[in-house]
Design a protein around this motif. Sequence first.
Motif, mmCIF file in Angstrom:
data_model
loop_
_atom_site.group_PDB
_atom_site.id
_atom_site.type_symbol
_atom_site.label_atom_id
_atom_site.label_comp_id
_atom_site.label_asym_id
_atom_site.label_seq_id
_atom_site.Cartn_x
_atom_site.Cartn_y
_atom_site.Cartn_z
ATOM 1 N N GLY A 366 -4.668 -6.738 -22.766
ATOM 2 C CA GLY A 366 -4.657 -8.115 -23.202
ATOM 3 C C GLY A 366 -4.122 -8.260 -24.609
ATOM 4 O O GLY A 366 -4.105 -7.306 -25.406
ATOM 5 N N PHE A 367 -3.692 -9.486 -24.927
ATOM 6 C CA PHE A 367 -3.066 -9.725 -26.231
ATOM 7 C C PHE A 367 -4.061 -9.496 -27.363
ATOM 8 O O PHE A 367 -3.731 -8.888 -28.394
ATOM 9 C CB PHE A 367 -2.523 -11.156 -26.277
ATOM 10 N N PHE A 368 -5.301 -9.974 -27.200
ATOM 11 C CA PHE A 368 -6.323 -9.829 -28.234
ATOM 12 C C PHE A 368 -7.389 -8.795 -27.852
ATOM 13 O O PHE A 368 -8.529 -8.879 -28.313
ATOM 14 C CB PHE A 368 -6.995 -11.181 -28.509
ATOM 15 N N GLU A 369 -7.019 -7.818 -27.048
ATOM 16 C CA GLU A 369 -7.973 -6.789 -26.678
ATOM 17 C C GLU A 369 -8.310 -5.929 -27.894
ATOM 18 O O GLU A 369 -7.430 -5.567 -28.686
ATOM 19 C CB GLU A 369 -7.397 -5.909 -25.564
ATOM 20 N N HIS A 370 -9.598 -5.625 -28.058
ATOM 21 C CA HIS A 370 -10.143 -4.840 -29.174
ATOM 22 C C HIS A 370 -10.063 -5.587 -30.510
ATOM 23 O O HIS A 370 -10.224 -4.974 -31.564
ATOM 24 C CB HIS A 370 -9.434 -3.496 -29.308
ATOM 25 N N TRP A 371 -9.819 -6.875 -30.475
ATOM 26 C CA TRP A 371 -9.835 -7.670 -31.703
ATOM 27 C C TRP A 371 -11.275 -8.056 -32.040
ATOM 28 O O TRP A 371 -12.099 -8.305 -31.167
ATOM 29 C CB TRP A 371 -9.006 -8.948 -31.526
ATOM 30 N N THR A 372 -11.558 -8.136 -33.340
ATOM 31 C CA THR A 372 -12.812 -8.694 -33.858
ATOM 32 C C THR A 372 -12.464 -9.629 -35.015
ATOM 33 O O THR A 372 -11.298 -9.709 -35.441
ATOM 34 C CB THR A 372 -13.766 -7.587 -34.344
ATOM 35 N N TYR A 373 -13.474 -10.314 -35.509
ATOM 36 C CA TYR A 373 -13.215 -11.166 -36.666
ATOM 37 C C TYR A 373 -12.792 -10.336 -37.887
ATOM 38 O O TYR A 373 -12.017 -10.803 -38.727
ATOM 39 C CB TYR A 373 -14.466 -11.990 -36.998
ATOM 40 N N ALA A 374 -13.292 -9.104 -37.969
ATOM 41 C CA ALA A 374 -12.913 -8.241 -39.092
ATOM 42 C C ALA A 374 -11.459 -7.822 -39.030
ATOM 43 O O ALA A 374 -10.883 -7.431 -40.062
ATOM 44 C CB ALA A 374 -13.809 -7.002 -39.118
ATOM 45 N N THR A 375 -10.819 -7.904 -37.848
ATOM 46 C CA THR A 375 -9.403 -7.546 -37.746
ATOM 47 C C THR A 375 -8.539 -8.479 -38.578
ATOM 48 O O THR A 375 -7.447 -8.092 -39.026
ATOM 49 C CB THR A 375 -8.971 -7.577 -36.277
ATOM 50 N N LEU A 376 -9.010 -9.701 -38.794
ATOM 51 C CA LEU A 376 -8.234 -10.644 -39.601
ATOM 52 C C LEU A 376 -8.132 -10.210 -41.058
ATOM 53 O O LEU A 376 -7.206 -10.632 -41.758
ATOM 54 C CB LEU A 376 -8.875 -12.036 -39.528
ATOM 55 N N LEU A 377 -9.052 -9.358 -41.514
ATOM 56 C CA LEU A 377 -9.013 -8.933 -42.914
ATOM 57 C C LEU A 377 -7.778 -8.088 -43.225
ATOM 58 O O LEU A 377 -7.023 -8.419 -44.153
ATOM 59 C CB LEU A 377 -10.305 -8.185 -43.259
ATOM 60 N N PRO A 378 -7.498 -6.993 -42.495
ATOM 61 C CA PRO A 378 -6.255 -6.263 -42.774
ATOM 62 C C PRO A 378 -5.001 -7.060 -42.439
ATOM 63 O O PRO A 378 -3.965 -6.898 -43.098
ATOM 64 C CB PRO A 378 -6.371 -5.005 -41.905
ATOM 65 N N VAL A 379 -5.068 -7.919 -41.424
ATOM 66 C CA VAL A 379 -3.899 -8.742 -41.088
ATOM 67 C C VAL A 379 -3.566 -9.685 -42.241
ATOM 68 O O VAL A 379 -2.403 -9.820 -42.644
ATOM 69 C CB VAL A 379 -4.170 -9.518 -39.780
ATOM 70 N N THR A 380 -4.568 -10.335 -42.806
ATOM 71 C CA THR A 380 -4.353 -11.239 -43.930
ATOM 72 C C THR A 380 -3.881 -10.470 -45.171
ATOM 73 O O THR A 380 -3.016 -10.950 -45.916
ATOM 74 C CB THR A 380 -5.641 -12.013 -44.241
#
Length: 449
Positions: A366-380
């Motif tokens: 899936g597109f957002f498989e294994h994503w969490t809210y904390a994943t946005l931290l390194p992305v940002t």
Amino acid sequence: MPPLSPSSRPSTPPLASASASKAGMRRRGGAAATASSPDINTMASGDLPLLLRQQQKRLGRLAEALAGSSRAVAPIAIIGGTFSVYSSAIRQSNNADLTPTSILYLLLLALNYAVMPRLSKKHIHPRTNKQSTALAEEVVKMSMGVGGWILSGYATASANSAEQRAMDASTPIATVEVLSQQLRDWSPSSALIAAGLPSALYALQGTLTYTAYQNLDAVTFNGLTQLKVLSSALCCYVVLGKRQSGVQLFALGLLTVSTAIFQGRWRLWLGGPPREKGDGTDTDNHRRLLLGVLPCIGATLLSGLAGAFSQRSLQTQVGAMKRNAYFYTVEVSFLSAVCLAFSMGMDRWRHRSGSANTAGGNERKGFFEHWTYATLLPVTTKAAAGLLTALVHRHLGSVVKGFALVLGLVFSALLQFVLEGVDLTLGQLAGTALVLLSSWLHFTNAPVA
């Protein structure tokens, strides 16, 4: 003679009695000490190693106690030295673009390079869809660019109103007028020239880098990639006509050497790359040259060329529009997002075609498989690095970005000391000193116009 009774014995003076008592205690204490601590001359030969180990432990505990308060001296000295060097460079430089704001962009970019690997390793799952993180990064970067572009328009509108000292109803209207004028000067062709060409060059560079990494040992690969700073200087001279003074070229070479010393690779470079048995045939050398060395050199040159074109797009007028770093970031992010979306669409189409022809195909992640809210931290954080890179290109140039890369190594070592208690090595301290020296030489010896 009959024994004397206690009452008839001669009395001892109190002072003499106390002295005799102390002497007896000293004799008993000396005997006890002699019994508890072994004498090297009389002890058995098997007890000597035990005594030496005990002495070593005592010295080790003493060294730890003495080093407890002095371990922080080196990191504090690095931070103070960095502040002093760049403050001195700002005061003594004849470059009008070298301002506290531009140096702040440079240091923030270096700090971003230092924290990014830690955040990615901690908050991005190894099986996360990498295309999803890349696309999310471009969307976040585009949002940051739009926000910065609006704020820069507001700042321009406020500066145009010299008599205005507080925000009133006319400021938003003036901001909209400034942004509308910039959009009227924009055209798709100018966007492709300004942002499309660097984006394509960076994409090709990534492909060549991946190919070279698969066909070269780590020592050779890292040694060739250190030439990025020099290739940036060469490409800026070819594309923009910006030359470096002799002292600046020496500083760039010193910066390249400092990276090898900081990471401890200079010993490996002197000894050459490790060779395995059976290696060294003409076929292996030919493959290593064509698929390893040449792609790595090509990626290095493309990196400098893309940086030079980015600097030209930000520092000169392309078409009818003179871009700022924020608007340029929006253009690059939009084009990169379109390319990623197209690539993802092609992958999904090939997957469906393969599933139709093959029974029991593997289920697609899936597109957002294994994503969490904390994943946005390194992305940002990664998105902010792209915006800071554009700001550094705009104010200081692509050559100076090399200093941010090496300072990122220094800041990473400092974070490792603070978070993990790993002391700085002698090579890291020497490499840091060379980085600061090369920075001061480069910033204070710009060529005379």
